[in-house]
Each structure stands twice: as structure tokens, then as C-alpha cells.
Design a protein around this motif. Structure first.
Motif, PDB file in Angstrom:
ATOM      1  N   PRO A  64       0.790  -1.234   0.000  1.00 46.28           N
ATOM      2  CA  PRO A  64       0.000   0.000   0.000  1.00 46.28           C
ATOM      3  C   PRO A  64       0.823   1.286   0.000  1.00 46.28           C
ATOM      4  CG  PRO A  64      -0.203  -1.179   2.095  1.00 46.28           C
ATOM      5  CD  PRO A  64       0.445  -2.108   1.131  1.00 46.28           C
ATOM      6  N   LEU A  65       2.074   1.244   0.499  1.00 48.67           N
ATOM      7  CA  LEU A  65       2.914   2.440   0.438  1.00 48.67           C
ATOM      8  C   LEU A  65       3.591   2.599  -0.920  1.00 48.67           C
ATOM      9  CD1 LEU A  65       4.604   2.451   3.970  1.00 48.67           C
ATOM     10  CD2 LEU A  65       2.595   3.730   3.194  1.00 48.67           C
ATOM     11  N   ILE A  66       3.424   1.600  -1.789  1.00 50.07           N
ATOM     12  CA  ILE A  66       4.015   1.625  -3.133  1.00 50.07           C
ATOM     13  C   ILE A  66       2.934   1.877  -4.173  1.00 50.07           C
ATOM     14  CG2 ILE A  66       5.375   0.334  -4.817  1.00 50.07           C
ATOM     15  CD1 ILE A  66       6.870   1.022  -2.204  1.00 50.07           C
ATOM     16  N   GLY A  67       1.916   1.016  -4.174  1.00 50.81           N
ATOM     17  CA  GLY A  67       0.741   1.258  -4.997  1.00 50.81           C
ATOM     18  C   GLY A  67       0.866   0.948  -6.466  1.00 50.81           C
ATOM     19  N   ARG A  68       1.989   0.335  -6.893  1.00 54.98           N
ATOM     20  CA  ARG A  68       2.148  -0.017  -8.305  1.00 54.98           C
ATOM     21  C   ARG A  68       3.282  -1.028  -8.431  1.00 54.98           C
ATOM     22  NH1 ARG A  68       4.916   5.333 -11.067  1.00 54.98           N
ATOM     23  NH2 ARG A  68       4.591   4.064 -12.926  1.00 54.98           N
ATOM     24  N   PRO A  69       3.352  -1.771  -9.524  1.00 57.99           N
ATOM     25  CA  PRO A  69       4.486  -2.690  -9.724  1.00 57.99           C
ATOM     26  C   PRO A  69       5.803  -1.924  -9.668  1.00 57.99           C
ATOM     27  CG  PRO A  69       2.742  -3.145 -11.304  1.00 57.99           C
ATOM     28  CD  PRO A  69       2.360  -1.867 -10.621  1.00 57.99           C
ATOM     29  N   TRP A  70       6.788  -2.517  -9.005  1.00 58.03           N
ATOM     30  CA  TRP A  70       8.060  -1.816  -8.764  1.00 58.03           C
ATOM     31  C   TRP A  70       9.203  -2.823  -8.785  1.00 58.03           C
ATOM     32  CZ3 TRP A  70       7.715   3.379  -6.293  1.00 58.03           C
ATOM     33  CH2 TRP A  70       8.958   3.974  -6.102  1.00 58.03           C
ATOM     34  N   THR A 181      14.980  13.457   4.679  1.00 63.11           N
ATOM     35  CA  THR A 181      13.683  13.006   5.166  1.00 63.11           C
ATOM     36  C   THR A 181      12.697  12.769   4.034  1.00 63.11           C
ATOM     37  OG1 THR A 181      11.793  13.567   6.572  1.00 63.11           O
ATOM     38  CG2 THR A 181      12.949  15.407   5.553  1.00 63.11           C
ATOM     39  N   HIS A 182      12.072  11.599   4.068  1.00 63.61           N
ATOM     40  CA  HIS A 182      10.959  11.308   3.162  1.00 63.61           C
ATOM     41  C   HIS A 182       9.701  11.760   3.888  1.00 63.61           C
ATOM     42  CE1 HIS A 182       9.001   8.418   0.084  1.00 63.61           C
ATOM     43  NE2 HIS A 182       8.091   9.256   0.554  1.00 63.61           N
ATOM     44  N   CYS A 183       9.283  12.987   3.575  1.00 56.50           N
ATOM     45  CA  CYS A 183       8.125  13.564   4.253  1.00 56.50           C
ATOM     46  C   CYS A 183       7.025  13.965   3.282  1.00 56.50           C
ATOM     47  CB  CYS A 183       8.539  14.761   5.104  1.00 56.50           C
ATOM     48  SG  CYS A 183       9.438  16.039   4.219  1.00 56.50           S
ATOM     49  N   GLY A 184       7.277  13.837   1.973  1.00 59.77           N
ATOM     50  CA  GLY A 184       6.232  14.082   0.993  1.00 59.77           C
ATOM     51  C   GLY A 184       5.248  12.921   0.958  1.00 59.77           C
ATOM     52  N   SER A 185       4.154  13.110   0.275  1.00 62.26           N
ATOM     53  CA  SER A 185       3.073  12.112   0.269  1.00 62.26           C
ATOM     54  C   SER A 185       3.144  11.131  -0.892  1.00 62.26           C
ATOM     55  CB  SER A 185       1.713  12.826   0.258  1.00 62.26           C
ATOM     56  OG  SER A 185       1.572  13.624   1.408  1.00 62.26           O
ATOM     57  N   GLY A 186       4.280  11.043  -1.561  1.00 63.60           N
ATOM     58  CA  GLY A 186       4.437  10.060  -2.615  1.00 63.60           C
ATOM     59  C   GLY A 186       5.339   8.918  -2.158  1.00 63.60           C
ATOM     60  N   PRO A 187       5.201   7.737  -2.771  1.00 66.17           N
ATOM     61  CA  PRO A 187       4.205   7.396  -3.791  1.00 66.17           C
ATOM     62  C   PRO A 187       2.802   7.188  -3.251  1.00 66.17           C
ATOM     63  CG  PRO A 187       5.529   5.484  -3.259  1.00 66.17           C
ATOM     64  CD  PRO A 187       6.127   6.631  -2.501  1.00 66.17           C
ATOM     65  N   HIS A 192       1.280  11.307   8.484  1.00 67.10           N
ATOM     66  CA  HIS A 192       1.972  12.544   8.840  1.00 67.10           C
ATOM     67  C   HIS A 192       2.826  13.086   7.691  1.00 67.10           C
ATOM     68  CE1 HIS A 192       0.725  12.007  13.002  1.00 67.10           C
ATOM     69  NE2 HIS A 192       1.154  10.753  12.937  1.00 67.10           N
ATOM     70  N   THR A 193       2.515  12.708   6.444  1.00 66.91           N
ATOM     71  CA  THR A 193       3.268  13.218   5.311  1.00 66.91           C
ATOM     72  C   THR A 193       2.693  14.557   4.856  1.00 66.91           C
ATOM     73  OG1 THR A 193       1.904  11.956   3.754  1.00 66.91           O
ATOM     74  CG2 THR A 193       3.931  10.909   4.543  1.00 66.91           C
ATOM     75  N   GLY A 194       3.385  15.189   3.925  1.00 70.32           N
ATOM     76  CA  GLY A 194       2.982  16.508   3.464  1.00 70.32           C
ATOM     77  C   GLY A 194       3.798  17.590   4.153  1.00 70.32           C
ATOM     78  N   PRO A 195       3.703  18.814   3.683  1.00 68.66           N
ATOM     79  CA  PRO A 195       4.559  19.888   4.199  1.00 68.66           C
ATOM     80  C   PRO A 195       4.248  20.340   5.613  1.00 68.66           C
ATOM     81  CG  PRO A 195       2.965  20.758   2.639  1.00 68.66           C
ATOM     82  CD  PRO A 195       2.848  19.256   2.569  1.00 68.66           C
ATOM     83  N   GLY A 196       3.016  20.168   6.091  1.00 65.95           N
ATOM     84  CA  GLY A 196       2.628  20.687   7.397  1.00 65.95           C
ATOM     85  C   GLY A 196       3.433  20.164   8.563  1.00 65.95           C
ATOM     86  N   PRO A 197       3.508  18.839   8.774  1.00 65.53           N
ATOM     87  CA  PRO A 197       4.231  18.316   9.938  1.00 65.53           C
ATOM     88  C   PRO A 197       5.714  18.690   9.960  1.00 65.53           C
ATOM     89  CG  PRO A 197       2.739  16.650   9.072  1.00 65.53           C
ATOM     90  CD  PRO A 197       2.753  17.762   8.070  1.00 65.53           C
ATOM     91  N   ILE A 198       6.375  18.619   8.815  1.00 62.83           N
ATOM     92  CA  ILE A 198       7.810  18.943   8.828  1.00 62.83           C
ATOM     93  C   ILE A 198       8.020  20.445   8.947  1.00 62.83           C
ATOM     94  CG2 ILE A 198       8.281  19.226   6.342  1.00 62.83           C
ATOM     95  CD1 ILE A 198      10.334  17.093   8.843  1.00 62.83           C
ATOM     96  N   ALA A 199       7.063  21.247   8.467  1.00 62.13           N
ATOM     97  CA  ALA A 199       7.156  22.700   8.642  1.00 62.13           C
ATOM     98  C   ALA A 199       7.127  23.058  10.117  1.00 62.13           C
ATOM     99  CB  ALA A 199       6.024  23.396   7.889  1.00 62.13           C
ATOM    100  N   LEU A 215      12.224  15.610  -3.862  1.00 59.93           N
ATOM    101  CA  LEU A 215      11.682  16.955  -4.079  1.00 59.93           C
ATOM    102  C   LEU A 215      10.312  17.134  -3.433  1.00 59.93           C
ATOM    103  CD1 LEU A 215      12.639  17.819  -7.780  1.00 59.93           C
ATOM    104  CD2 LEU A 215      13.506  18.917  -5.713  1.00 59.93           C
ATOM    105  N   GLY A 216      10.001  16.250  -2.467  1.00 63.28           N
ATOM    106  CA  GLY A 216       8.725  16.340  -1.770  1.00 63.28           C
ATOM    107  C   GLY A 216       7.533  15.872  -2.585  1.00 63.28           C
TER     108      GLY A 216
END
Length: 311
Positions: A64-70, A181-187, A192-199, A215-216
Motif C-alpha cells: 500500500p505504500l508503493i501502490g504499483r508494480p516496482w 527526510t521522506h516527508c512528501g506524500s508520494g508514492p 503525517h506526510t505533506g509539508p505541514g508536519p515537517i514545517a 523533491l517532496g
């Protein structure tokens, strides 16, 4: 284990299988054509074999944290993976590793310290998790010579602004030690991902040398905004702009001028060996942006060399 490369200006090509010799030549031609002494990759993964096996199994399952063949492009034993990076001409790289639950980080840091001791071209990497002894083992890792830390907010599923980490962030900010830090919401987004928590972390510790992975993505614009507000924030290019990533999380073309404005704070990363395409694609993707040779030199070598004191 092959003879270890110590980061000389023109690393020798290690022997590789004939099937990979063309790829090695093309990677070396890329940085050689820019007049660089090699590459610095701030986002490569080395970790205990049984942990890495579980990571690869997760990728294989398209969890679920990948969401596609990898498919993993470089599914090889550790020594072979090191040989390949040296053959590509890397002056320095990292051993990004991360816990997904309490009680793992101190053990991972012990392994990483040993790995760095026997791998002098690897920037000694460490990690942490929000738990009562986090500051103690992070302090120990710093005293042992850790030069970069990894915080994986998505996999760890933790709030980076958790009070249990406040002392950790303060220490790393005081010592000027970068944290990738991997804090963006991808993949796939996490709690707690996205710019808010790390900001929120940066508001408390504005001097923190944070390197936002990927690149977030997909919140590229938001993290560029954050970088403009925080002079010590950097971003790595890991997987960004590649054909694989552009299929689902394309970088907005109208934001390209901002990458030029932030040139000195963009660092090359690949995610090797856990990438579903050849290493060369990570470099060619940057070249396709058309931002110029000066930008490529800064991103692929000079910025990281300056950050880690390699020159």
C-alpha cells in the motif's frame, strides 16, 4: 569485497559483467562531459541483508505504500552493489536506512557504523524513531562520526514534530548534520506526510539542515515554498523527473525556474538499488530538464561536496 575506493578525484572503473559495461560507460561519460570528478549521490540504500530482503519483498508485493508494480533493478548482493557504484564513478554515497517501529533504530545505527568503517566512500549514515531513548542513541551515533541521518516519515508512520524527537532535531541542528527526510506524500500518503508536519519542525529548529527527499513529490510546489522560507532546507532529486515518476506524479513545468533559483540547494539522489529502471535514467532525467550544464554540475556533485566537505 572489492578494494575500497577512498573518494579520489578520478575513481577507477571496477570490473563489471559485460552486460553492464555499456551502462557504466554512459554514466561516466555523463559526469566526465560536465568536467566533474565524479558523482555524489545523497540517497542510496545499504542496510542489514535481512532488512533489505524485507524491503525488497514489500516492493515485490506492490504494498500500500508503493501502490504499483516496482521491479528492483539492482537486486544483487552487497559487494556487487558497491562495485557497481564505484564503477559508475561515485565519490561518495549514503546508506539510507530507517526503522518502522520502536526498538530498531539503535540496532540499525550500530550496523551502519560498522558499514561506514569498512566502506570509506560511504557517508556514515544513521537514523532515529520517536522513542524515549532516541536522543541517547542519536548522540552516540554523532559521537561515532555520523555525517547524515535518515528520517522516513512515510514508512515510520510518525509525526516528525513528536516531542520525543525535539531533542534529536535540536542536536542535529546545533551540529549542522544534514537529515534526509521522506516527508512528501508520494508514492502514497501517510498519516503525517505533506509539508505541514515537517514545517512545524522547522519552525522550532530553523537552522536544521533538512534535505527533503524526492523533491517532496507530489507536493513539489509546497516544498519549494518551504525551501524559500528556510535557507538551510535542501531538496534531493531522488526519482523525480524520471519517466517512471512522471507517469503518476509529474513535476509542474511552470515550477522549473524555481529549481534554477534554488540551484545551490538541490542535491542528486537516486534511490539505488531500489529503483525500477537503470541508474542512468536518474541522470538523463535531470539532463532532459534543459537547465544547463552549470545547474547539472551543481546538483550532481558540487552542492553535496560542499555540504559534506568533500573538497
Amino acid at each position: 569485497m572489492p578494494e575500497q575506493h577512498t573518494g579520489a578525484c578520478h575513481p577507477e572503473v571496477a570490473e563489471v559483467a559485460p552486460a553492464t559495461s555499456a551502462e557504466v560507460g554512459e554514466v561516466r561519460a555523463f559526469w566526465g562531459g560536465l568536467g566533474l570528478p565524479g558523482l555524489v549521490d545523497v540517497h542510496t540504500h545499504f542496510m542489514p541483508e535481512r532488512v533489505l530482503a524485507k524491503v525488497w519483498a514489500y516492493f515485490d508485493s506492490a504494498g500500500p505504500l508503493i501502490g504499483r508494480p516496482w521491479p528492483i533493478a539492482y537486486r544483487e548482493e552487497e559487494g556487487r552493489r558497491l562495485e557497481r557504484l564505484r564503477a559508475f564513478g561515485l565519490r561518495a554515497f549514503t546508506s539510507m536506512l530507517y526503522p518502522h517501529k520502536p526498538g530498531m533504530a539503535a540496532w540499525l545505527n550500530s550496523w551502519a557504523a560498522d558499514f561506514a568503517a569498512r566502506t570509506p566512500d560511504c557517508l556514515h549514515t544513521a537514523t532515529f524513531y520517536p522513542e524515549p531513548d532516541a536522543l541517547a542513541y542519536v548522540t552516540r551515533a554523532v559521537e561515532q562520526g555520523a555525517r547524515v541521518f535518515k528520517s522516513h516519515v512515510q514508512v515510520g508512520g510518525y509525526d516528525p514534530a513528536d516531542p520525543l524527537l525535539d531533542g534529536v532535531w535540536a542536536l542535529l541542528a546545533e551540529r549542522g548534520i544534514p537529515v534526509v527526510t521522506h516527508c512528501g506524500s508520494g508514492p502514497a500518503p501517510g498519516k503525517h506526510t505533506g509539508p505541514g508536519p515537517i514545517a512545524a519542525v522547522l519552525e522550532r529548529h530553523p537552522g536544521l539542515r533538512l534535505v527533503v527527499a524526492h523533491l517532496g513529490l507530489p507536493e513539489y510546489t509546497d516544498f519549494l515554498d518551504l525551501a524559500e522560507r528556510h535557507p538551510e532546507l535542501r531538496l534531493d532529486t531522488t526519482m523525480a523527473f524520471t519517466r517512471f515518476t512522471e507517469e503518476q506524479s509529474p513535476f509542474p513545468k511552470d515550477q522549473l525556474p524555481r529549481l534554477v533559483e534554488l540551484e545551490s540547494r538541490i542535491l542528486f539522489g537516486s534511490d539505488y538499488p531500489n529503483i525500477p529502471y537503470p541508474y542512468l535514467e536518474s541522470l538523463q532525467a535531470l539532463e532532459r530538464l534543459g537547465l544547463g550544464e552549470g545547474w547539472l554540475r551543481a546538483v550532481c556533485h558540487d552542492n553535496a561536496a560542499r555540504l559534506f566537505g568533500l573538497d
